[in-house]
Design an enzyme around this catalytic site. Structure first.
Site, PDB file in Angstrom:
ATOM      1  N   HIS A 276       7.513  -7.314  -1.715  1.00 14.23           N
ATOM      2  CA  HIS A 276       7.121  -6.747  -0.427  1.00 14.23           C
ATOM      3  C   HIS A 276       7.885  -7.443   0.693  1.00 14.23           C
ATOM      4  O   HIS A 276       7.564  -7.251   1.868  1.00 14.23           O
ATOM      5  CB  HIS A 276       5.626  -6.937  -0.171  1.00 14.23           C
ATOM      6  CG  HIS A 276       4.724  -6.148  -1.050  1.00 14.23           C
ATOM      7  ND1 HIS A 276       4.957  -4.852  -1.412  1.00 14.23           N
ATOM      8  CD2 HIS A 276       3.553  -6.487  -1.637  1.00 14.23           C
ATOM      9  CE1 HIS A 276       3.966  -4.418  -2.178  1.00 14.23           C
ATOM     10  NE2 HIS A 276       3.107  -5.395  -2.331  1.00 14.23           N
TER      11      HIS A 276
ATOM     12  N   THR B   6       3.275   0.686  -4.998  1.00 11.95           N
ATOM     13  CA  THR B   6       3.943  -0.333  -5.807  1.00 11.95           C
ATOM     14  C   THR B   6       3.475  -0.308  -7.260  1.00 11.95           C
ATOM     15  O   THR B   6       4.294  -0.195  -8.175  1.00 11.95           O
ATOM     16  CB  THR B   6       3.681  -1.745  -5.221  1.00 11.95           C
ATOM     17  OG1 THR B   6       3.905  -1.735  -3.829  1.00 11.95           O
ATOM     18  CG2 THR B   6       4.574  -2.776  -5.887  1.00 11.95           C
ATOM     19  N   ASN B   7       2.187  -0.439  -7.471  1.00  9.40           N
ATOM     20  CA  ASN B   7       1.677  -0.506  -8.848  1.00  9.40           C
ATOM     21  C   ASN B   7       1.933   0.781  -9.614  1.00  9.40           C
ATOM     22  O   ASN B   7       2.220   0.757 -10.806  1.00  9.40           O
ATOM     23  CB  ASN B   7       0.190  -0.858  -8.859  1.00  9.40           C
ATOM     24  CG  ASN B   7      -0.048  -2.294  -8.449  1.00  9.40           C
ATOM     25  OD1 ASN B   7       0.853  -3.126  -8.470  1.00  9.40           O
ATOM     26  ND2 ASN B   7      -1.259  -2.595  -8.053  1.00  9.40           N
ATOM     27  N   TRP B   8       1.826   1.887  -8.935  1.00  4.66           N
ATOM     28  CA  TRP B   8       2.099   3.177  -9.558  1.00  4.66           C
ATOM     29  C   TRP B   8       3.546   3.219 -10.066  1.00  4.66           C
ATOM     30  O   TRP B   8       3.826   3.622 -11.192  1.00  4.66           O
ATOM     31  CB  TRP B   8       1.828   4.275  -8.552  1.00  4.66           C
ATOM     32  CG  TRP B   8       1.901   5.688  -9.068  1.00  4.66           C
ATOM     33  CD1 TRP B   8       2.040   6.108 -10.359  1.00  4.66           C
ATOM     34  CD2 TRP B   8       1.831   6.861  -8.283  1.00  4.66           C
ATOM     35  NE1 TRP B   8       2.061   7.481 -10.415  1.00  4.66           N
ATOM     36  CE2 TRP B   8       1.928   7.964  -9.146  1.00  4.66           C
ATOM     37  CE3 TRP B   8       1.684   7.097  -6.919  1.00  4.66           C
ATOM     38  CZ2 TRP B   8       1.895   9.281  -8.699  1.00  4.66           C
ATOM     39  CZ3 TRP B   8       1.647   8.404  -6.486  1.00  4.66           C
ATOM     40  CH2 TRP B   8       1.751   9.484  -7.367  1.00  4.66           C
TER      41      TRP B   8
ATOM     42  N   ARG C  91       6.316   5.448   2.366  1.00  5.36           N
ATOM     43  CA  ARG C  91       5.106   6.264   2.425  1.00  5.36           C
ATOM     44  C   ARG C  91       4.826   6.619   3.874  1.00  5.36           C
ATOM     45  O   ARG C  91       5.160   5.852   4.790  1.00  5.36           O
ATOM     46  CB  ARG C  91       3.928   5.480   1.834  1.00  5.36           C
ATOM     47  CG  ARG C  91       2.650   6.275   1.725  1.00  5.36           C
ATOM     48  CD  ARG C  91       1.543   5.465   1.074  1.00  5.36           C
ATOM     49  NE  ARG C  91       0.354   6.286   0.877  1.00  5.36           N
ATOM     50  CZ  ARG C  91      -0.802   5.809   0.454  1.00  5.36           C
ATOM     51  NH1 ARG C  91      -0.938   4.523   0.168  1.00  5.36           N
ATOM     52  NH2 ARG C  91      -1.830   6.608   0.306  1.00  5.36           N
TER      53      ARG C  91
ATOM     54  N   TYR D 215       6.428   7.908  -1.380  1.00  2.00           N
ATOM     55  CA  TYR D 215       5.120   8.014  -2.028  1.00  2.00           C
ATOM     56  C   TYR D 215       4.711   9.478  -2.132  1.00  2.00           C
ATOM     57  O   TYR D 215       4.182   9.918  -3.145  1.00  2.00           O
ATOM     58  CB  TYR D 215       4.096   7.212  -1.221  1.00  2.00           C
ATOM     59  CG  TYR D 215       2.703   7.242  -1.798  1.00  2.00           C
ATOM     60  CD1 TYR D 215       2.307   6.274  -2.709  1.00  2.00           C
ATOM     61  CD2 TYR D 215       1.790   8.220  -1.429  1.00  2.00           C
ATOM     62  CE1 TYR D 215       1.024   6.279  -3.243  1.00  2.00           C
ATOM     63  CE2 TYR D 215       0.513   8.245  -1.953  1.00  2.00           C
ATOM     64  CZ  TYR D 215       0.132   7.262  -2.863  1.00  2.00           C
ATOM     65  OH  TYR D 215      -1.128   7.273  -3.394  1.00  2.00           O
TER      66      TYR D 215
ATOM     67  N   LYS E 150       0.810  -1.217   0.000  1.00  5.65           N
ATOM     68  CA  LYS E 150       0.000   0.000   0.000  1.00  5.65           C
ATOM     69  C   LYS E 150       0.849   1.275   0.000  1.00  5.65           C
ATOM     70  O   LYS E 150       0.450   2.310   0.510  1.00  5.65           O
ATOM     71  CB  LYS E 150      -0.992   0.025   1.173  1.00  5.65           C
ATOM     72  CG  LYS E 150      -1.816  -1.246   1.353  1.00  5.65           C
ATOM     73  CD  LYS E 150      -2.434  -1.794   0.101  1.00  5.65           C
ATOM     74  CE  LYS E 150      -3.450  -0.887  -0.514  1.00  5.65           C
ATOM     75  NZ  LYS E 150      -3.834  -1.272  -1.871  1.00  5.65           N
ATOM     76  N   SER E 151       2.028   1.186  -0.607  1.00  6.28           N
ATOM     77  CA  SER E 151       2.938   2.333  -0.637  1.00  6.28           C
ATOM     78  C   SER E 151       3.252   2.816  -2.045  1.00  6.28           C
ATOM     79  O   SER E 151       4.244   3.495  -2.254  1.00  6.28           O
ATOM     80  CB  SER E 151       4.241   1.986   0.093  1.00  6.28           C
ATOM     81  OG  SER E 151       3.997   1.754   1.455  1.00  6.28           O
TER      82      SER E 151
END
Length: 189
Positions: free
Chosen positions: A98, A46-48, A120, A157, A43-44
């Site tokens: 992760h 990653t995909n972005w 993040r 982030y 949730k930091s």
């Protein structure tokens, strides 16, 4: 059946993870000098970042990232299925992970492969994590000890969000990819 696999006092979702694979990754998985590894706490961003790096590598051409699922563009090394794909695939690799510092492949620390770690704000991670995972906790603090290495890039982030262009330029420079202004604009778009 438990929802979690506990390995080295860390909870992993039971589905997709195996103790034997996690042990093998740490001891035997080899990060090659031409590989790029994206390291994040869940949730930091990653995909972005995966999408950004893919666009940098294709000089802003979105065809590949739009045609291939993100988990195939940059497989997570710690998952059983993606690990098998990685060890049987030609490189160079773009890999995501992760894994906490202490469970990462030993080859991370001797390879000249490029590593990008995104941090993040913990409060934002907790809120995002709450809505996504609820229970899973992974450790990231030890990754910060790598920040002085030449082949390790630490990003936040918040910087990705506040200065996306500057961060893309930073990642591009780190990867040795010189993007023209129009290519940079395509990545930013």
């Amino acid at each position: 059946m438990s929802d979690y696999l506990w390995f080295e006092r860390i909870a992993f979702f039971a589905l997709g993870f195996e103790k034997e694979i996690l042990e093998e990754i740490g001891d035997m998985f080899v990060i090659r000098d031409e590989d790029t590894v994206i390291l994040t706490y869940p949730k930091s961003g990653t995909n972005w970042l995966i999408e950004t790096v893919c666009l940098i590598q294709t000089k802003g051409n979105p065809k590949w990232i739009q045609a291939v699922p993100i988990w195939e563009c940059s497989p997570w090394v710690e998952t059983q299925i993606k690990y098998q794909i990685l060890i049987n695939q030609e490189g160079p690799w773009l890999i995501s992970s992760h894994l906490p510092f202490n469970l990462s492949p030993k080859s991370f620390f001797s390879s000249k492969g490029k590593m990008i770690y995104v941090i993040r704000n913990p409060r934002d991670v907790l809120v995002s994590d709450y809505f996504f995972f609820h229970k899973t906790i992974l450790h990231t603090r030890a990754w910060l000890s790598m920040r002085e290495m030449d082949n390790f890039l630490l990003l936040s982030y918040e910087d990705l969000k506040q200065d996306t262009r500057g961060t893309i330029e930073k990642v591009s420079d780190f990867l040795g990819k010189n993007l023209e202004k129009d290519e940079l604009d395509l990545v930013l778009k």
